[in-house]
Design an enzyme around this catalytic site. Sequence first.
Site, PDB file in Angstrom:
ATOM      1  N   GLY A 158      -5.662   9.556   3.482  1.00  0.00           N
ATOM      2  CA  GLY A 158      -5.088   9.561   4.823  1.00  0.00           C
ATOM      3  C   GLY A 158      -5.266   8.294   5.633  1.00  0.00           C
ATOM      4  N   ASP A 173       2.128   4.683  -0.691  1.00  0.00           N
ATOM      5  CA  ASP A 173       1.015   3.871  -1.194  1.00  0.00           C
ATOM      6  C   ASP A 173       0.616   4.302  -2.600  1.00  0.00           C
ATOM      7  OD1 ASP A 173      -0.741   1.747  -0.687  1.00  0.00           O
ATOM      8  OD2 ASP A 173      -2.381   3.100  -0.160  1.00  0.00           O
ATOM      9  N   LYS A 189       4.210   0.198  -1.437  1.00  0.00           N
ATOM     10  CA  LYS A 189       3.289  -0.570  -2.276  1.00  0.00           C
ATOM     11  C   LYS A 189       3.933  -0.899  -3.615  1.00  0.00           C
ATOM     12  CE  LYS A 189      -0.840   1.036  -3.970  1.00  0.00           C
ATOM     13  NZ  LYS A 189      -2.292   1.155  -3.885  1.00  0.00           N
TER      14      LYS A 189
END
Length: 424
Positions: A135, A228, A268
């Site tokens: 998170g 991510d 990412k």
Amino acid sequence: MSNYYYYYGGGRYDWLKTVEPTNFLKIGLPYQAHPLHLQHQTTTPPSILEKFKRADILLNEVKAEMDPLMLQPETEKKLFQILSSIDMFKGLRKKVEFTYNAQIVTNAWLKMYELLNTMNFNNTSQAFCNCELPGGFISAINHFNYTMMHYPTFNWVASSLYPSSETDALEDHYGLYQCNPDNWLMQSPLLKKNMDYNNGDVTIASNVKNLALRATQRLTPIHLYTADGGINVGHDYNKQEELNLKLHFGQALTGLLSLSKGGNMILKHYTLNHAFTLSLICVFSHFFEELYITKPTSSRPTNSETYIVGKNRLRLFTPKEEQVLLKRLEFFNDTPLVDLSLYQNLLESVYFAVETIHLKQQIEFLNFGMKCYRHFYNKIKLLNDYLAPKKKIFQDRWRVLNKLYVLEKKHKLKLCAASQGSVA
């Protein structure tokens, strides 16, 4: 001119340099106004990819110097201790947490806060954060929105891969999932019998389409999409980009299916040399007014991590584009999505990013790490002592540049401190 400067003058270790880039690295890519022609399978002239393949070889040759050290537990441990010592952000996370009342201050938190502070997005008040647990991205966006943007509210939805086994732990180390279940889109294996069961795996085309639908049903408009995701490749870093192709495609496709017009995207990636990755960047260039390849200063310079940032989405998918891309994910192959010969100018900009981030910065830091390993194998405390004064200077500078302020208690995320990974 080098991105780094000497700071310890004279004496036996005067070759020691700080390990911090002078600037947040940001390389702009040109918007493509010509029509997007997606292809299920295509070939690319070898000449277009030659320098990217050469870049991959050069970087992997340097990475390979560390490979023998990974084979023995003792040398592997020492190497990671050295790399930890030259991490200029070591210790900063705790300072940020306690000084600014911040939450979930992981390295991901630092990177996201730096991206938000640097990229000047027009709106981040409603976000979909994918591949998100534990998170850090959500927490950084929450902190930034309330302390810098002063939005009255921050609304978010998120997803992460839910382990297939009921005995495996969900990486909910801070209890963000446990205390905010209505914000999460993925489901526990206990709900497998449901017709629309979705475990958050973005390599599955039906999951991607369903996650995008759930996100837009719960949150409209979506101003910011982040992802991510990354597969643990063990010690096989030479294949990091290749092994993550499908995952990175899936997380990008989820974003393009859910992000609203005018929205912003942060994804990412690792190295950017594979033909499929290059073609995916070409696809992005048709949808955003501004497109960048970035490397935050808080992203460890010894790794290949990069973040692709899209600002101000200009248009949504056509039904045909959505169909073709979902089909490619379902029947995945790693040939380019488009004819790369049509994107020569854009690929020149991508290669400049590869040169700047990987062939210069990363290789310099990998060589620096190996030199530290040879000189400080049994003197890690000495290395830490040499680096400590400059770390403090750099960390203080980073906090000023990134405009950190205290988060009011009323704006903190709801967390379950007792949660240590498993969720019932």
